[in-house]
Design an enzyme around this catalytic site. Sequence first.
Site: not given
Length: 209
Positions: A37, A39-40, A114
């Site tokens: 997913f 989102y940024g 990340e």
Amino acid sequence: MREADDDHGLPQFPGRDPQDMLEATLASRPDGDLWVFGYGSLIWNPEVVHDEVRPARVWGWRRTLRMWSRINRGTEEAPGLVFALMSGGSCSGIALRVPQSRAERELRQLWKREMPRAVYDPRWIACRTPQGVVQALAFTLRPSSPSYTGELDDAQLLDILRTCRGRYGTTFDYVARTAQALRDIGIRDAELERIMELATQHRLDAKSA
């Protein structure tokens, strides 16, 4: 050196070993293709080989600019900010499908970007897409995390946007790219648009930040 290390010599947070968390995430991965997913920055710079992108929405989580960045968009001395997925509300973004044959390889590469200091809590969460629900990996943040900023007033936010820079560039560039990427796929994030309007009012732009 552990495989997931890229921490620029900064100390790890106690009890949070990136490699251990990677192996636990791999062990709990749903069967089949890997879904991630975004989102940024994963929207505009995924850096994983994927075969499909779907619009996606998650419930019970929200996108928020409340996470310190001491490597990518700031330093230990002058932390910048990045988005995090925190509990409450809902969030629209994208779901990236990585073929099963490349899933482990791509996840290990994504981890280096990340999770150099294991600041996120990786979770498998349900993402609603036009083709149905998929279980996707999402990088979330707990309010108790030392990387959670707490509430920031506009003066603090503007100072960070003006001054903070890390190995991938400035906080402001990161925020502006994310805002534009969301607009490009038809997502309007009210808080992010407010931040961009605030930046415009104070004459910040990507070149000067």
